[in-house]
Design a protein around this motif. Structure first.
Motif: not given
Length: 93
Positions: A22, A16, A7, A63, A5
């Motif tokens: 996204s 993100w 960020f 997240i 991922s």
């Protein structure tokens, strides 16, 4: 197969991306962060466990940044009113 991922904080926005997905979260709308709590229901933007549940004005998201502490500090710099609950720290009984 491993998927990472990404960020990025740009201004008041947390952006993100994972694979082809996204989204954007407005940091000024974040009310609470739960760090290290993995049981989660809602939008799951993660590739691992022990991440951060973000409670914003309109939704919840989960997240998994590379470093939870750095992410929390970066978000607090923009919105110091965010309540942080850290489940990775031992709670007093």
């Amino acid at each position: 197969m491993f998927h990472k991922s990404r960020f990025i904080i740009e201004g008041n926005l947390l952006k993100w991306k994972i694979l082809t997905f996204s989204d954007v979260i407005n940091i000024t709308n974040i009310k609470k962060l739960e760090v290290g709590k993995t049981k989660y229901f809602g939008r799951f933007i993660a590739t691992g466990e022990n991440g951060i549940t973000i409670h914003s004005r309109f939704e919840k998201s989960y997240i998994t940044p590379e470093n939870n502490e750095e992410m929390v500090q970066a978000l607090l710099e923009i919105n110091p009113d965010i309540q942080v609950i850290d489940y990775t720290k031992k709670q007093a009984v």
